[in-house]
Every structure is written in structure tokens, then in C-alpha cells.
Design a protein around this motif. Structure first.
Motif, PDB file in Angstrom:
ATOM      1  N   ARG A 210       0.839  -1.213   0.000  1.00 46.42           N
ATOM      2  CA  ARG A 210       0.000   0.000   0.000  1.00 46.42           C
ATOM      3  C   ARG A 210       0.870   1.257   0.000  1.00 46.42           C
ATOM      4  NH1 ARG A 210      -3.328  -3.148   3.522  1.00 46.42           N
ATOM      5  NH2 ARG A 210      -2.289  -2.264   5.361  1.00 46.42           N
ATOM      6  N   ILE A 211       1.945   1.240   0.770  1.00 52.14           N
ATOM      7  CA  ILE A 211       2.857   2.388   0.812  1.00 52.14           C
ATOM      8  C   ILE A 211       3.545   2.563  -0.547  1.00 52.14           C
ATOM      9  CG2 ILE A 211       5.003   3.240   1.840  1.00 52.14           C
ATOM     10  CD1 ILE A 211       4.063   1.929   4.477  1.00 52.14           C
ATOM     11  N   ALA A 212       3.931   1.451  -1.166  1.00 53.88           N
ATOM     12  CA  ALA A 212       4.553   1.529  -2.494  1.00 53.88           C
ATOM     13  C   ALA A 212       3.585   2.133  -3.508  1.00 53.88           C
ATOM     14  CB  ALA A 212       4.993   0.134  -2.947  1.00 53.88           C
ATOM     15  N   ARG A 213       2.302   1.772  -3.414  1.00 50.63           N
ATOM     16  CA  ARG A 213       1.299   2.352  -4.321  1.00 50.63           C
ATOM     17  C   ARG A 213       1.188   3.864  -4.098  1.00 50.63           C
ATOM     18  NH1 ARG A 213      -1.527  -2.617  -3.419  1.00 50.63           N
ATOM     19  NH2 ARG A 213      -2.712  -1.721  -1.681  1.00 50.63           N
ATOM     20  N   ALA A 214       1.251   4.281  -2.837  1.00 47.74           N
ATOM     21  CA  ALA A 214       1.182   5.712  -2.542  1.00 47.74           C
ATOM     22  C   ALA A 214       2.387   6.443  -3.134  1.00 47.74           C
ATOM     23  CB  ALA A 214       1.115   5.934  -1.030  1.00 47.74           C
ATOM     24  N   PHE A 215       3.573   5.858  -2.983  1.00 46.79           N
ATOM     25  CA  PHE A 215       4.775   6.456  -3.574  1.00 46.79           C
ATOM     26  C   PHE A 215       4.613   6.598  -5.087  1.00 46.79           C
ATOM     27  CE2 PHE A 215       7.705   4.825   0.037  1.00 46.79           C
ATOM     28  CZ  PHE A 215       7.598   6.041   0.704  1.00 46.79           C
ATOM     29  N   HIS A 216       4.076   5.592  -5.734  1.00 50.47           N
ATOM     30  CA  HIS A 216       3.968   5.615  -7.192  1.00 50.47           C
ATOM     31  C   HIS A 216       2.824   6.508  -7.666  1.00 50.47           C
ATOM     32  CE1 HIS A 216       6.536   1.746  -7.728  1.00 50.47           C
ATOM     33  NE2 HIS A 216       7.252   2.841  -7.629  1.00 50.47           N
ATOM     34  N   PHE A 217       1.800   6.672  -6.850  1.00 54.25           N
ATOM     35  CA  PHE A 217       0.763   7.652  -7.174  1.00 54.25           C
ATOM     36  C   PHE A 217       1.364   9.054  -7.181  1.00 54.25           C
ATOM     37  CE2 PHE A 217      -2.525  10.667  -5.707  1.00 54.25           C
ATOM     38  CZ  PHE A 217      -3.429  10.553  -6.751  1.00 54.25           C
ATOM     39  N   LEU A 218       2.199   9.354  -6.196  1.00 52.43           N
ATOM     40  CA  LEU A 218       2.874  10.648  -6.150  1.00 52.43           C
ATOM     41  C   LEU A 218       3.875  10.793  -7.298  1.00 52.43           C
ATOM     42  CD1 LEU A 218       3.501  10.920  -2.294  1.00 52.43           C
ATOM     43  CD2 LEU A 218       1.816  12.189  -3.657  1.00 52.43           C
ATOM     44  N   THR A 219       4.439   9.670  -7.732  1.00 51.09           N
ATOM     45  CA  THR A 219       5.345   9.701  -8.886  1.00 51.09           C
ATOM     46  C   THR A 219       4.626  10.221 -10.129  1.00 51.09           C
ATOM     47  OG1 THR A 219       6.666   7.854  -8.036  1.00 51.09           O
ATOM     48  CG2 THR A 219       6.792   8.289 -10.402  1.00 51.09           C
ATOM     49  N   ILE A 220       3.441   9.704 -10.384  1.00 57.45           N
ATOM     50  CA  ILE A 220       2.678  10.148 -11.548  1.00 57.45           C
ATOM     51  C   ILE A 220       2.314  11.628 -11.423  1.00 57.45           C
ATOM     52  CG2 ILE A 220       0.543   9.828 -12.851  1.00 57.45           C
ATOM     53  CD1 ILE A 220       2.689   7.645 -13.191  1.00 57.45           C
ATOM     54  N   ILE A 221       1.950  12.061 -10.232  1.00 54.16           N
ATOM     55  CA  ILE A 221       1.667  13.487 -10.023  1.00 54.16           C
ATOM     56  C   ILE A 221       2.902  14.310 -10.361  1.00 54.16           C
ATOM     57  CG2 ILE A 221       1.188  15.239  -8.265  1.00 54.16           C
ATOM     58  CD1 ILE A 221      -0.647  13.256  -6.906  1.00 54.16           C
ATOM     59  N   GLY A 222       4.074  13.825  -9.974  1.00 54.46           N
ATOM     60  CA  GLY A 222       5.310  14.532 -10.288  1.00 54.46           C
ATOM     61  C   GLY A 222       5.564  14.627 -11.778  1.00 54.46           C
ATOM     62  N   PHE A 223       5.340  13.528 -12.499  1.00 59.60           N
ATOM     63  CA  PHE A 223       5.514  13.557 -13.955  1.00 59.60           C
ATOM     64  C   PHE A 223       4.566  14.576 -14.600  1.00 59.60           C
ATOM     65  CE2 PHE A 223       7.165   8.955 -13.876  1.00 59.60           C
ATOM     66  CZ  PHE A 223       8.475   9.376 -13.974  1.00 59.60           C
ATOM     67  N   VAL A 224       3.331  14.608 -14.131  1.00 51.41           N
ATOM     68  CA  VAL A 224       2.364  15.561 -14.678  1.00 51.41           C
ATOM     69  C   VAL A 224       2.762  16.990 -14.329  1.00 51.41           C
ATOM     70  CG1 VAL A 224      -0.040  16.319 -14.588  1.00 51.41           C
ATOM     71  CG2 VAL A 224       0.484  13.878 -14.655  1.00 51.41           C
ATOM     72  N   ALA A 225       3.273  17.206 -13.114  1.00 57.84           N
ATOM     73  CA  ALA A 225       3.696  18.545 -12.707  1.00 57.84           C
ATOM     74  C   ALA A 225       4.799  19.071 -13.623  1.00 57.84           C
ATOM     75  CB  ALA A 225       4.168  18.528 -11.257  1.00 57.84           C
ATOM     76  N   LEU A 226       5.689  18.203 -14.066  1.00 64.02           N
ATOM     77  CA  LEU A 226       6.757  18.632 -14.974  1.00 64.02           C
ATOM     78  C   LEU A 226       6.186  19.153 -16.291  1.00 64.02           C
ATOM     79  CD1 LEU A 226       9.437  15.841 -14.447  1.00 64.02           C
ATOM     80  CD2 LEU A 226       9.701  18.282 -13.954  1.00 64.02           C
ATOM     81  N   LEU A 227       5.091  18.563 -16.715  1.00 66.64           N
ATOM     82  CA  LEU A 227       4.427  19.029 -17.936  1.00 66.64           C
ATOM     83  C   LEU A 227       3.973  20.468 -17.782  1.00 66.64           C
ATOM     84  CD1 LEU A 227       3.402  18.079 -20.761  1.00 66.64           C
ATOM     85  CD2 LEU A 227       1.255  17.471 -19.637  1.00 66.64           C
ATOM     86  N   ALA A 228       3.498  20.817 -16.580  1.00 68.78           N
ATOM     87  CA  ALA A 228       3.006  22.174 -16.331  1.00 68.78           C
ATOM     88  C   ALA A 228       4.138  23.169 -16.096  1.00 68.78           C
ATOM     89  CB  ALA A 228       2.071  22.162 -15.122  1.00 68.78           C
ATOM     90  N   LEU A 229       5.280  22.688 -15.611  1.00 67.78           N
ATOM     91  CA  LEU A 229       6.365  23.587 -15.220  1.00 67.78           C
ATOM     92  C   LEU A 229       7.386  23.841 -16.325  1.00 67.78           C
ATOM     93  CD1 LEU A 229       7.068  22.180 -11.641  1.00 67.78           C
ATOM     94  CD2 LEU A 229       6.031  24.391 -12.188  1.00 67.78           C
ATOM     95  N   THR A 230       7.329  23.064 -17.400  1.00 66.19           N
ATOM     96  CA  THR A 230       8.333  23.182 -18.463  1.00 66.19           C
ATOM     97  C   THR A 230       7.647  23.302 -19.821  1.00 66.19           C
ATOM     98  OG1 THR A 230       8.473  20.776 -18.813  1.00 66.19           O
ATOM     99  CG2 THR A 230       9.895  21.732 -17.103  1.00 66.19           C
ATOM    100  N   ASP A 231       8.459  23.284 -20.866  1.00 61.58           N
ATOM    101  CA  ASP A 231       7.936  23.372 -22.233  1.00 61.58           C
ATOM    102  C   ASP A 231       7.606  22.009 -22.824  1.00 61.58           C
ATOM    103  OD1 ASP A 231       8.137  26.129 -22.265  1.00 61.58           O
ATOM    104  OD2 ASP A 231      10.196  26.116 -22.994  1.00 61.58           O
ATOM    105  N   LEU A 232       7.571  20.979 -22.002  1.00 64.74           N
ATOM    106  CA  LEU A 232       7.189  19.660 -22.487  1.00 64.74           C
ATOM    107  C   LEU A 232       5.761  19.701 -23.030  1.00 64.74           C
ATOM    108  CD1 LEU A 232       8.690  17.587 -19.550  1.00 64.74           C
ATOM    109  CD2 LEU A 232       9.401  17.402 -21.942  1.00 64.74           C
ATOM    110  N   SER A 233       5.487  18.852 -24.026  1.00 63.41           N
ATOM    111  CA  SER A 233       4.184  18.892 -24.688  1.00 63.41           C
ATOM    112  C   SER A 233       3.543  17.514 -24.689  1.00 63.41           C
ATOM    113  CB  SER A 233       4.339  19.420 -26.115  1.00 63.41           C
ATOM    114  OG  SER A 233       5.115  18.519 -26.898  1.00 63.41           O
TER     115      SER A 233
END
Length: 291
Positions: A210-233
Motif C-alpha cells: 500500500r505504501i509503495a502504491r502511494a509512492f507511485h501515485f505521487l510519482t505520476i503526479i510529479g511527472f504531470v507537474a513537470l508538464l506544467a512547469l516546463t515546455d514539455l508537450s
């Protein structure tokens, strides 16, 4: 000599380079485009590769020397090079020294900030192998250590640290911590017997997953945040969606009752994920823009 080289490569799990190296170059390319508005030079990419080889070789060598007594008492690790007598501890220490020299040399060819921050990287490279002796957050410390790969790539080409760089660092750290928690589930009995700390030993396999799932849920949020913070498309977004699917599938492979597919969840899924993120970042920032 060839046999000895094979033993060293096996000791440092050379094939596991696929976890960190793609993200190091994600940080390199993303940092260069975001901060410098240009691609990194071939020379910079070469020195970063050498730094990564040095850092990872030193880290794995240190882990094998530091944990050699514990490895000898664990059926899963008792055949590693040092416990099995294939390598002497002194030989591995020499290998570690050479690896650190390579890391320092490569960092010195990049920029002053890379050299100033190098002691931090060295500290975590040494420190994380000791953490399971006193905290079940050892997986997070491993994540921080591996997360320094993309942050190091960013610093190497920009000489700066910005919010997107820190988000990338945290994202990779959480991803690493998550898959290390899953991997550690196979050692739960040994950890408890030896008095070692880990999330599975502290919370049980079900709680650990369950803790590993929580870590990986936050991982996906981080990947999406990079889309908003940079010029990635949207090309990068495709890679993020695929990565989310890989993480979802990874967690379907292992259950508290069945860890038989743990190796596939650990190595195959995460090796593919790091490659996917790099490939789609490369397509987005290099191939598409060159067209």
C-alpha cells in the motif's frame, strides 16, 4: 581477466543501470532546453555518462562491502561475489576508489556548481547502505540517492537548480522508493531475523505494498507537474500515460499472497518505465523540435 571483469559487472548489477541512466539524461536534456534553450553538447553528455558510471559503480561497490556479512547470512544474497569468495573486500575497495576518481574527474569537466554539490552526492552514495540499520525509511534514502541522477544531469548542463529540477528529483526519488519497497518484500523474514529495518519488516507485506502504491501515485503526479512547469508537450504526456499504465500493471503483478512475479515487477516494469520516459522526452524536446 575477462572472468574477473564479469564478476565485477555482476557485483554492481550493470544491467540495473537502466534505472538511473535514462533519468540522468532526462534531466540533462530537459535542463538544457528549459534553462539554456538549446540541446546539451556531445561533450557534456559524455562527461555525464562517465560521472554516472563512476557514481553508480562506487555506490554498488560500497553496498556490497558494507553489507557483506549480512549478505552471507541471507540465502538470496549469499552467492554474491564477496560472501562467495569470488572477490576480496580489498579488491572491491580499490574498485570503489577508482570509481570515485572517475566521478570527481567527470564532475570537474562540467561546471563549478557540479563540483560544489559533489560532496552531497558522495555522502548519500555512502550513507544509504547504512540506513536500514536504524530506520525503515531506508527506501526513501535510496530514492534520494538515485534521484540525484536527473538532478545531477540538470546541474551539469545548466549550473543552476530550479523548481522543475527539484520536482524531477523528487519524482524519481519517489519512484525508486516505491519499487525498492516492493523488492524488499522478499527479504521480510531475513530483515526481521537480523534486526534490520525496512517498510515490509515494519508494516508487513500488505502494508508495504500500500505504501509503495502511494509512492507511485505521487510519482505520476510529479511527472504531470513537470508538464506544467516546463515546455514539455503532448509527446511527453503520452510517455507519462504509458508510465502510469506500467506502474498500475506492476502493482497488479504482486500481492501479499503471491510474490512470485516480483522480479518482473521490479526489473522489467521499472526498466521499461525509465526508458519510456526518456524516449518520449527525447522525442518531445529533440526530434519534434528539430523538424
Amino acid at each position: 581477466m575477462i572472468r574477473k571483469i564479469k564478476i565485477f559487472l555482476e557485483m554492481i548489477k550493470f544491467e540495473h543501470t537502466i534505472f538511473a541512466l535514462p533519468f540522468a539524461y532526462v534531466g540533462t536534456i530537459l535542463g538544457a532546453v528549459t534553462e539554456n534553450h538549446q540541446l546539451p553538447s556531445w561533450a557534456q553528455c559524455g562527461w555525464i555518462l562517465m560521472a554516472m558510471v563512476g557514481a553508480r559503480s562506487a555506490a554498488m561497490g560500497l553496498n556490497r562491502v558494507i553489507d557483506r556479512a549480512i549478505d552471507a547470512r541471507n540465502p538470496r544474497t549469499e552467492k554474491r561475489a564477496i560472501p562467495a569468495g569470488l572477490l576480496k573486500a580489498g579488491e572491491v575497495v580499490l574498485f570503489i576508489v577508482v570509481s570515485f576518481v572517475l566521478l570527481f574527474w567527470a564532475a570537474s569537466q562540467l561546471n563549478s556548481l557540479a563540483m560544489k554539490l559533489l560532496p552531497i552526492a558522495v555522502f548519500f552514495t555512502v550513507f544509504y547502505s547504512y540506513t536500514k540499520r536504524f530506520t525503515w525509511l531506508c527506501h526513501v534514502f535510496l530514492g534520494i540517492t538515485l534521484g540525484l541522477a536527473p538532478l545531477g544531469g540538470w546541474v551539469a548542463v545548466t549550473g543552476t537548480i530550479s523548481l522543475p529540477a527539484l520536482v524531477l528529483f523528487a519524482t524519481v526519488a519517489l519512484w525508486t522508493a516505491g519499487f525498492d519497497v516492493i523488492y524488499s518484500c522478499q527479504d521480510i523474514d531475513v530483515d526481521r531475523k537480523e534486526g534490520l529495518n525496512s517498510i515490509p519488516a515494519r508494516f508487513g507485506v500488505a502494508g508495504a505494498l500500500r505504501i509503495a502504491r502511494a509512492f507511485h501515485f505521487l510519482t505520476i503526479i510529479g511527472f504531470v507537474a513537470l508538464l506544467a512547469l516546463t515546455d514539455l508537450s503532448w509527446w511527453y504526456l503520452i510517455g507519462t500515460v504509458i508510465s502510469a499504465g506500467l506502474l498500475f500493471y506492476e502493482h497488479r503483478l504482486v500481492t501479499p499472497e503471491d510474490l512470485s512475479k516480483l522480479q518482473a515487477a521490479f526489473f522489467t516494469m521499472n526498466g521499461v518505465l525509465s526508458s519510456v520516459v526518456f524516449v518520449f522526452t527525447f522525442i518531445d524536446l529533440v526530434l519534434v523540435r528539430s523538424w
